[in-house]
Motif scaffolding. Structure first.
Motif, mmCIF file in Angstrom:
data_model
loop_
_atom_site.group_PDB
_atom_site.id
_atom_site.type_symbol
_atom_site.label_atom_id
_atom_site.label_comp_id
_atom_site.label_asym_id
_atom_site.label_seq_id
_atom_site.Cartn_x
_atom_site.Cartn_y
_atom_site.Cartn_z
ATOM 1 N N GLY A 214 -9.294 -49.895 11.920
ATOM 2 C CA GLY A 214 -10.547 -49.425 11.851
ATOM 3 C C GLY A 214 -11.288 -49.858 10.386
ATOM 4 N N SER A 215 -12.276 -48.923 10.578
ATOM 5 C CA SER A 215 -13.207 -49.298 9.045
ATOM 6 C C SER A 215 -13.784 -47.952 8.707
ATOM 7 N N PHE A 216 -14.427 -47.854 7.453
ATOM 8 C CA PHE A 216 -15.058 -46.553 7.212
ATOM 9 C C PHE A 216 -16.359 -46.866 6.345
ATOM 10 N N GLU A 217 -17.327 -46.014 6.403
ATOM 11 C CA GLU A 217 -18.500 -46.272 5.488
ATOM 12 C C GLU A 217 -18.495 -45.279 4.520
ATOM 13 N N LEU A 218 -18.855 -45.643 3.341
ATOM 14 C CA LEU A 218 -18.767 -44.821 2.078
ATOM 15 C C LEU A 218 -20.109 -45.055 1.402
ATOM 16 N N HIS A 219 -20.577 -43.938 0.917
ATOM 17 C CA HIS A 219 -21.737 -43.991 0.172
ATOM 18 C C HIS A 219 -21.772 -43.477 -1.449
ATOM 19 N N PHE A 220 -22.828 -43.864 -2.226
ATOM 20 C CA PHE A 220 -22.404 -43.520 -3.483
ATOM 21 C C PHE A 220 -23.968 -43.158 -4.305
ATOM 22 N N VAL A 275 -22.769 -42.640 -17.570
ATOM 23 C CA VAL A 275 -22.778 -43.163 -16.245
ATOM 24 C C VAL A 275 -22.010 -42.128 -15.274
ATOM 25 N N ARG A 276 -22.835 -41.439 -14.462
ATOM 26 C CA ARG A 276 -22.566 -40.114 -13.604
ATOM 27 C C ARG A 276 -22.826 -40.810 -12.179
ATOM 28 N N THR A 277 -21.379 -40.958 -11.482
ATOM 29 C CA THR A 277 -21.310 -41.560 -10.159
ATOM 30 C C THR A 277 -20.444 -40.567 -9.342
ATOM 31 N N ALA A 278 -20.955 -40.653 -8.042
ATOM 32 C CA ALA A 278 -20.195 -39.800 -7.087
ATOM 33 C C ALA A 278 -20.336 -40.747 -5.811
ATOM 34 N N THR A 279 -19.152 -40.198 -4.928
ATOM 35 C CA THR A 279 -19.111 -40.793 -3.534
ATOM 36 C C THR A 279 -19.172 -40.064 -2.508
ATOM 37 N N SER A 280 -19.527 -40.111 -1.298
ATOM 38 C CA SER A 280 -19.268 -39.410 -0.155
ATOM 39 C C SER A 280 -19.124 -40.194 0.936
ATOM 40 N N PHE A 281 -18.393 -39.815 1.982
ATOM 41 C CA PHE A 281 -18.135 -40.226 3.380
ATOM 42 C C PHE A 281 -19.430 -39.914 4.225
ATOM 43 N N ILE A 282 -19.973 -39.008 3.980
ATOM 44 C CA ILE A 282 -21.104 -38.415 4.708
ATOM 45 C C ILE A 282 -22.527 -39.088 4.602
ATOM 46 N N SER A 283 -22.915 -39.317 3.274
ATOM 47 C CA SER A 283 -24.284 -39.955 2.989
ATOM 48 C C SER A 283 -24.543 -39.911 1.649
ATOM 49 N N ALA A 284 -25.418 -40.791 0.992
ATOM 50 C CA ALA A 284 -25.655 -40.956 -0.377
ATOM 51 C C ALA A 284 -26.184 -39.588 -0.855
ATOM 52 N N SER A 285 -27.219 -38.868 -0.027
ATOM 53 C CA SER A 285 -27.695 -37.657 -0.388
ATOM 54 C C SER A 285 -26.763 -36.683 -0.867
ATOM 55 N N GLN A 286 -25.578 -36.719 0.020
ATOM 56 C CA GLN A 286 -24.486 -35.785 -0.568
ATOM 57 C C GLN A 286 -23.960 -36.124 -1.385
ATOM 58 N N ALA A 287 -23.694 -37.529 -1.952
ATOM 59 C CA ALA A 287 -23.039 -37.984 -3.081
ATOM 60 C C ALA A 287 -23.916 -37.530 -4.226
ATOM 61 N N GLN A 345 -5.085 -36.627 -0.966
ATOM 62 C CA GLN A 345 -6.477 -36.396 -1.634
ATOM 63 C C GLN A 345 -7.123 -35.169 -0.582
ATOM 64 N N ASN A 346 -7.654 -34.380 -1.340
ATOM 65 C CA ASN A 346 -8.597 -33.428 -0.574
ATOM 66 C C ASN A 346 -9.708 -33.805 -0.231
ATOM 67 N N TYR A 347 -10.368 -34.220 1.071
ATOM 68 C CA TYR A 347 -11.477 -34.675 1.354
ATOM 69 C C TYR A 347 -12.243 -33.762 2.159
ATOM 70 N N THR A 348 -12.029 -32.314 2.106
ATOM 71 C CA THR A 348 -12.449 -31.271 2.739
ATOM 72 C C THR A 348 -13.890 -31.297 2.508
ATOM 73 N N GLY A 349 -14.830 -31.227 3.599
ATOM 74 C CA GLY A 349 -16.274 -31.367 3.416
ATOM 75 C C GLY A 349 -16.669 -32.735 3.712
ATOM 76 N N GLU A 350 -15.910 -33.748 3.666
ATOM 77 C CA GLU A 350 -16.004 -35.108 3.439
ATOM 78 C C GLU A 350 -15.666 -35.962 4.778
ATOM 79 N N ASN A 351 -15.324 -35.377 5.683
ATOM 80 C CA ASN A 351 -14.784 -35.827 7.047
ATOM 81 C C ASN A 351 -16.050 -35.962 8.040
#
Length: 824
Positions: A214-220, A275-287, A345-351
């Motif tokens: 498969g594949s996955f989309e990640l946002h930052f 530099v503060r950076t965060a990622t999200s599997f949902i959206s850049a806005s959520q990151a 890893q705890n991805y709760t809320g990021e699925n």
């Protein structure tokens, strides 16, 4: 070979100056850099326990699966998502940052943007690396110092620059962010945008998992604090522009991912740039929301201190006596414990795959590795987290139809053997974990593994179920038209399926499903159908090992095939033993080693091997001839299986041989991939003196490596204690248990159950220099489905009789009900 001299030298090496602390701090003994070279593949960077954000420097090493290595390879970036200790392709490492003090002549096109070329600026010395739980730092040869720490979803980097750039010009730092990952797996249509006013960089890209389909989309989302912004823009390949602020990029032109990303340049390097950076599997806005909520003030010290506090709390349940032992032993022990809490890893809320109120954990990489000791260790150390993991596994079954056997980056990973999530659920079930776990759904999930063949058993469930039910084994060259996977591993799959079914039987018995108990106990005997009593084992030079009776492949017509019992052993350099179509009938392990993989019925196995003395001789040969290798998980239980033959003293000797010979508190100190903390949990359990038979409520007793071990159960708050009387680490022979008491009463069994931890019992072991009779009688041996015939008594004649004897001996129902009160 005589292992005693080697044991003496290894054990004496641990004796040293005693360390005492007025205030015990387990973090003072943690070195995250253990396993950062020599193929340990650990993630040595900054993370919270089970955290999604994992920040570290990435190198271009061939062993960069965990990101950073100390093998002389150069740094190519600083990224914020990783897995730890895995094999296969490198995992994650998305959206790497890189920093320059300036671009020569102020020309941005004279900075190196592609990952391959910027490696020339990423050299460093190992002495310029620092790591502790929650924080990582490195100084590059360029003079740039990079430090990093994390919250759960966000990372905070601090870049400090020399006053002048390498060309003598005043520092005008440039920090880039690359649409890349460790494996260079980015697919088409990666996007990035930089805001020229604030410098905020946002973007996304699609990547491939490292060991799955498969594949996955990640946002930052990335923000900066420090010097004033000079300009910003995007880069493609080796060229950049301040005139363009948005980029959408294809995967590649010539097969390699086309470099691309964004950058921000600053007018001064006099002060550190954060530099503060965060990622999200949902959206850049959520990151961006994660970053703003978790790190609102760019306060590096505060974030680092919070991470340290979180780790200290997680590490606090286990306290050992520091007297009479040296610091390397303590570092080995506590660093092993630390590594058990990097993955999953705890991805709760990021699925993004389904909507649920249940926890979601990822990076079960892979359960074939984790079920043996890592997850059982966390059941003691952090039962709340394991409860959430089990709930996540069951919820994955609800929404995708199957329990995973391996899972990473929101994708199905490849199944290595049986459906070993069954073992994980059974282990949690018999140890009384509760806390919102729907055991009816959990039981339905494991039964589906046993009864329904998926179309893609490459990645979940079991293949060959028609043959399994009709013949009682998985045939080599099976005829299977219902589902598809790599048609190999017929022996190891048969043995693992048999144990998986035993685990289901334990759950069915606890749930009062007696007919299911009978059924799955019956099929848990299927391992015997591949035992060929007259099969010899001969070395490649023609020398006979002297042992007869090994598992062998069988065809659909019940005739025997052949695999050399030494194929896929530690000494075999020519066989293919993984998931290739040309693989053998055992996975990553020999028939010699799998010959001991009957965790539920050691008594019957001992009988087949000729009794306890012959069993011990065979087990000695496995280890002394180096057929097995402690750097792979199937070896773990074999270190302690002497208990089942009434020789627990030999288990103690084996453990003290492998530790520290193969486990040292150095970057090259692991014997193989850490596999998400599997190696760490082996060290922790072995040094603690209580090793699990996973999937059963059994811990095998050996003397701890410390005078005293105290384990405070996080839920009951009761402290279990193991104490050695006569402890002397300078005497390699003084490791034999002479007698024991449990809560002050004489105790002769060579095992305890999980109530030892939940009820806070005390086990006192008196040690001596000679092997004793302690733990050697039939009634002292760990539970087994069959009877210990060589020790006296006859075999039970029916499955129901065996089941009754097993549950009666264990007092299972009452024990399970009692421990339910302590469930999370």
């Amino acid at each position: 070979m005589n292992m005693i001299p080697r044991l003496v030298s290894c054990w004496l090496a641990l004796a040293g100056t005693a360390l005492t602390r007025d205030v015990f701090d387990p973090l003072s003994y943690v070195d995250p850099l253990i396993g950062a070279s020599n193929g340990g593949n650990v993630f040595p960077g900054a993370s919270l326990p089970y955290g999604m954000a994992k920040a570290v420097a990435d190198t271009n090493s061939g062993s960069r699966q965990g990101g950073f290595t100390m093998d002389g390879s150069a740094v190519t970036g600083f990224s914020m998502m990783h897995d730890s200790g895995t094999g296969g392709n490198p995992s994650l490492g998305n959206f790497a940052l890189f920093a320059y003090a300036n671009c020569p002549g102020g020309d941005i096109n004279r900075c190196a943007f592609p990952k391959k070329t910027r490696a020339a600026f990423g050299g460093f010395r190992n002495r310029d690396v620092s790591a502790k739980p929650g924080t990582f730092g490195i100084t590059l040869n360029s003079g740039i110092r990079a430090e990093m720490t994390t919250t759960h979803h966000a990372s905070l980097f601090k870049f400090s620059f020399p006053t002048d750039g390498p060309d003598g010009e005043p520092a005008k730092p440039l920090i880039l962010q690359d649409l890349t990952d460790l494996a260079d797996s980015r697919q088409d249509n990666g996007t990035v945008t930089v805001d020229p006013a604030t410098g905020r960089i946002t973007g996304s890209a699609r990547f491939l998992p490292s060991f799955g389909a498969g594949s996955f989309e990640l946002h930052f989302c990335t923000d900066f604090s420090g010097a004033k912004i000079l300009d910003s823009g995007i880069f493609v390949n080796s060229r950049a522009s301040t005139e363009v602020q948005t980029l959408t990029i294809s995967r590649s032109i010539n097969g390699y991912p086309l470099p691309g990303g964004a950058f921000v340049r600053f007018n001064s390097g006099a002060e550190p740039i954060l530099v503060r950076t965060a990622t999200s599997f949902i959206s850049a806005s959520q990151a961006c929301q994660h970053a703003e909520k978790e790190i609102p003030h760019f306060d590096f010290t505060a974030v680092s201190e919070a991470a340290t506090k979180a780790w200290r709390k997680k590490m606090s349940p286990i306290k050992v006596s520091t007297s009479k032992v040296n610091g390397s032993m303590l570092t080995n022990f506590y660093s092993g414990i630390y590594r058990t809490m990097i993955n999953p890893q705890n991805y709760t809320g990021e699925n993004p795959l389904w909507s649920s109120n249940e926890p979601y954990f990822d990076s079960f990489y892979c359960i074939w590795d984790q079920f043996r000791s890592q997850l059982p260790f966390l059941t003691i150390m952090d039962p709340t987290a394991v409860t959430e993991m089990v709930r996540s596994l069951i919820d994955t079954y609800r929404h995708l139809g199957w329990l995973p056997d391996c899972r990473m980056s929101l994708n199905k990973g490849y199944t290595q053997g049986g459906s070993n999530a069954d073992v994980v659920l059974a282990d949690a079930f018999v140890k009384g974990l509760k806390g919102g776990i729907d055991w009816d759904d959990g039981y339905a999930a494991v039964v589906k593994d046993a009864e329904v063949e998926p179309y893609d058993w490459c990645c979940n469930g079991r293949g060959g179920l028609d043959s399994w039910k009709a013949l009682g084994y998985i045939p080599v060259q099976d005829f299977d038209y219902k589902g598809f996977g790599t048609m190999t591993r017929s022996i190891s799959r048969t043995l693992e399926y048999a144990y998986n079914d035993f685990c289901i039987a334990q759950m069915s018995a606890g749930l009062g499903k007696s007919s299911d108990t009978e059924k799955y106990l019956e099929s848990s005997d299927n391992w015997q159908n591949l035992f060929k009593a007259d099969q010899p084992s001969v070395w490649w030079n023609g020398t006979d090992t002297g042992f007869t009776g090994f598992f062998q492949p069988r065809y659909l017509n019940k005739t025997w095939g052949f695999q050399d019992p030494l194929n896929c052993s530690n000494l075999d350099s020519f066989s293919v033993c993984s998931l290739q179509n040309t693989g053998r009938e055992t996975f990553e392990s020999s028939i010699w080693e799998y010959g001991f993989y009957v965790p539920h019925d050691q008594a019957t196995l001992i009988t087949l091997y000729g009794g306890p003395d012959a069993f011990v001789a065979r087990l000695n040969y496995l280890h002394d001839s180096e057929i097995t290798y402690i750097g792979n998980e199937p070896s773990f239980l074999t270190v302690f299986q002497y208990h089942y033959a009434g020789r627990p003293a030999l288990s103690a000797l084996r453990a003290r041989f492998y530790i520290p010979s193969f486990f040292q508190p150095t970057p090259a100190g692991l014997p193989g991939n850490d596999d998400s903390g599997a190696m760490g949990s082996f060290v922790a359990f072995a040094m603690m003196g209580l090793f699990p038979n996973p999937g059963q409520d059994v811990y095998l007793i050996t003397p701890p490596f410390f005078e005293e071990v105290n384990i405070t159960h996080p839920l009951t708050r009761k402290t279990a204690r193991v104490r050695n009387v006569g402890f002397d680490p300078s005497d390699a022979q003084k490791v034999y248990i002479q007698s024991a008491t449990l809560n002050g009463e004489a105790y002769t069994k060579n095992w305890v159950d999980h109530s030892f931890f939940t009820e806070g019992k005390e086990l006192v072991l008196t040690l001596g220099r000679n092997e004793s009779a302690w733990g050697t009688r039939t009634e002292d041996l760990p539970p087994s489905l069959g009877n210990y015939e060589g020790f006296g008594g006859g075999a039970n004649s029916t499955v129901l009789a065996r089941a009754s004897a097993l549950w009666g001996k264990r007092g299972y129902k009452g024990d399970f009900e009692m421990r339910n009160r302590y469930g999370t």
